[in-house]
Design an enzyme around this catalytic site. Structure first.
Site, PDB file in Angstrom:
ATOM      1  N   ASN A 187      26.182   8.174   3.114  1.00  0.00           N
ATOM      2  CA  ASN A 187      27.124   9.103   3.709  1.00  0.00           C
ATOM      3  C   ASN A 187      27.049  10.433   3.209  1.00  0.00           C
ATOM      4  OD1 ASN A 187      27.614   7.231   5.636  1.00  0.00           O
ATOM      5  ND2 ASN A 187      29.174   6.314   4.606  1.00  0.00           N
ATOM      6  N   SER A 188      28.031  11.093   2.912  1.00  0.00           N
ATOM      7  CA  SER A 188      28.344  12.486   2.155  1.00  0.00           C
ATOM      8  C   SER A 188      27.762  12.858   1.124  1.00  0.00           C
ATOM      9  CB  SER A 188      29.848  12.873   2.459  1.00  0.00           C
ATOM     10  OG  SER A 188      30.078  13.363   3.927  1.00  0.00           O
ATOM     11  N   THR A 189      27.595  11.817   0.111  1.00  0.00           N
ATOM     12  CA  THR A 189      26.763  11.971  -0.927  1.00  0.00           C
ATOM     13  C   THR A 189      25.585  12.752  -0.666  1.00  0.00           C
ATOM     14  OG1 THR A 189      27.969  10.179  -2.020  1.00  0.00           O
ATOM     15  CG2 THR A 189      25.936  10.764  -3.307  1.00  0.00           C
TER      16      THR A 189
ATOM     17  N   LYS B 230      25.167  15.238   0.918  1.00  0.00           N
ATOM     18  CA  LYS B 230      25.379  16.764   0.980  1.00  0.00           C
ATOM     19  C   LYS B 230      24.933  17.421  -0.421  1.00  0.00           C
ATOM     20  CE  LYS B 230      29.496  17.373   4.114  1.00  0.00           C
ATOM     21  NZ  LYS B 230      29.577  16.063   4.690  1.00  0.00           N
TER      22      LYS B 230
END
Length: 371
Positions: free
Chosen positions: A66-68, A70
């Protein structure tokens, strides 16, 4: 079965104990890694790749972080900046002319990277399937007006971050963010991390498991910040079942749809902690790493509802930087110690209902070994 496999230097035994602890308590399957001076000192994993606990979590198991993701997308921008192909202080429209519409001519690249561009939501996007249409989403962002004067406030760009940075990268290089990452980052490092996963890797994917007592309809409209707080975002809600779908794996959603494990996450991010190199491979200069930990904005984040320090692509926490993903994955880098710590799992925790300290337990255990 909580047998921990892999390699752990004796002085980092606390990391081994911490992973065994979370697997005995909350986790189904997970991995943890620590890189020091660009080299692995901990690379361990254990548990199961499925909710039924019938398939073991293996060395090459992948899962959605998921947002890791980014952190990976931001690194691509910093590499281009270090090569002189991207100016972090230039208007986005210098690379993407259509973006100047609706009062955005003053939006700078660093505003996009620091969540201060004023574009935290995708207006008009209601269904997850619409996220798979890169041209439509980026055209919509180019036409959209900012919610605030860019640079004056921060608001976590949960989904838009990847489309904005990704389109800048595409305009400069002619490659998708996933292609650029594969060719310029993962390939040279030998990192098993993917933004846009090929079908040949599907058999290695450990599906995400919804938090206890919730189903795969569980959704996050704006992934929570470090304190667990988030606001209700306008637009599309991403569910666990979406993240576990083949369509999601194939897509380019570079804010949130990376697939990897702790080893690959830590390896890639250790480049920034270790002044531009990992495993003897140099990706950028020592100076090119510095924007990762230099604050661009400090103050209240309108989306996360909490005070935040944002750098060019990362959250800053004291002397460390990094970011985590919806459900629990996390990467933290410490440039002073040249250390990067990552934790990746398949069992999600709903931070609205309870604390999730698993990733930080791994990080603190790594510091125990460091000192």
């Amino acid at each position: 079965m909580n047998d921990i496999k892999g390699y752990c230097e004796p002085r980092f035994g606390a990391v081994h104990e911490a992973l065994a602890g979370v697997l005995a308590k909350d986790d189904v399957g997970a991995s943890a890694a620590v890189y020091l001076d660009g080299e692995p000192v901990v690379d361990i994993w254990g548990g199961y790749a499925d909710a039924e606990r019938s398939v073991g979590w293996e060395r090459d198991t992948l899962t959605a972080v998921n947002s890791t993701t980014k952190n990976m997308t931001a690194l691509c921008a910093l590499i281009l900046a270090d090569r002189g192909r991207l100016d972090l202080s230039a208007p986005v429209a210098a690379y993407w002319p259509e973006f100047a519409a609706a009062g955005k001519e003053g939006v700078l690249v660093r505003h996009v990277l620091s969540h201060t561009a004023g574009l935290p939501d995708l207006s008009g996007v209601q269904a997850v399937e619409e996220l798979y249409d890169w041209e439509r989403v980026t055209a919509g962002l180019a036409a959209q007006a900012p919610e605030w004067e860019p640079g004056t406030a921060a608001g976590y760009h949960a989904l838009t971050f990847g489309f904005l940075v990704g389109e800048i990268v595409r305009r400069i290089t002619g490659r998708t963010l996933g292609e650029f990452f594969a060719q310029e980052v993962a390939g040279p490092l030998g990192a098993d991390f993917h933004i846009g996963l090929l079908p040949e890797h599907d058999h290695r994917v450990a599906p995400l498991i919804a938090p206890p007592s919730l189903t795969d309809e569980y959704a996050a409209t704006a992934p929570p910040g470090p304190d667990g707080a988030h606001r209700e975002s306008a637009g599309v809600a991403v569910r666990v079942k979406d993240v576990n779908s083949p369509a999601w794996r194939r897509a380019q959603i570079p804010a949130v749809n990376g697939f990897g494990n702790a080893r690959s996450v830590a390896l890639v991010q250790s480049v920034l902690a270790n002044r531009g190199t990992a495993g003897g491979v140099r990706l950028l200069s020592p100076q090119g790493c510095e924007p990762a930990w230099q604050e661009v904005f400090g103050g209240a984040d309108r989306v996360l509802g909490a005070p935040m320090s944002w750098t060019a692509g990362f959250g800053k926490f004291g002397n460390t930087f990094g970011w985590g993903g919806w459900g629990g994955s996390l990467v933290v880098s410490d440039p002073a110690s040249r250390m990067t710590v990552a934790y990746v799992m398949n069992q999600m925790v709903d931070r609205d209902r309870r604390e999730d300290d698993r990733g930080m337990e791994i990080v603190m255990a790594a510091y125990a070994g460091l000192h």
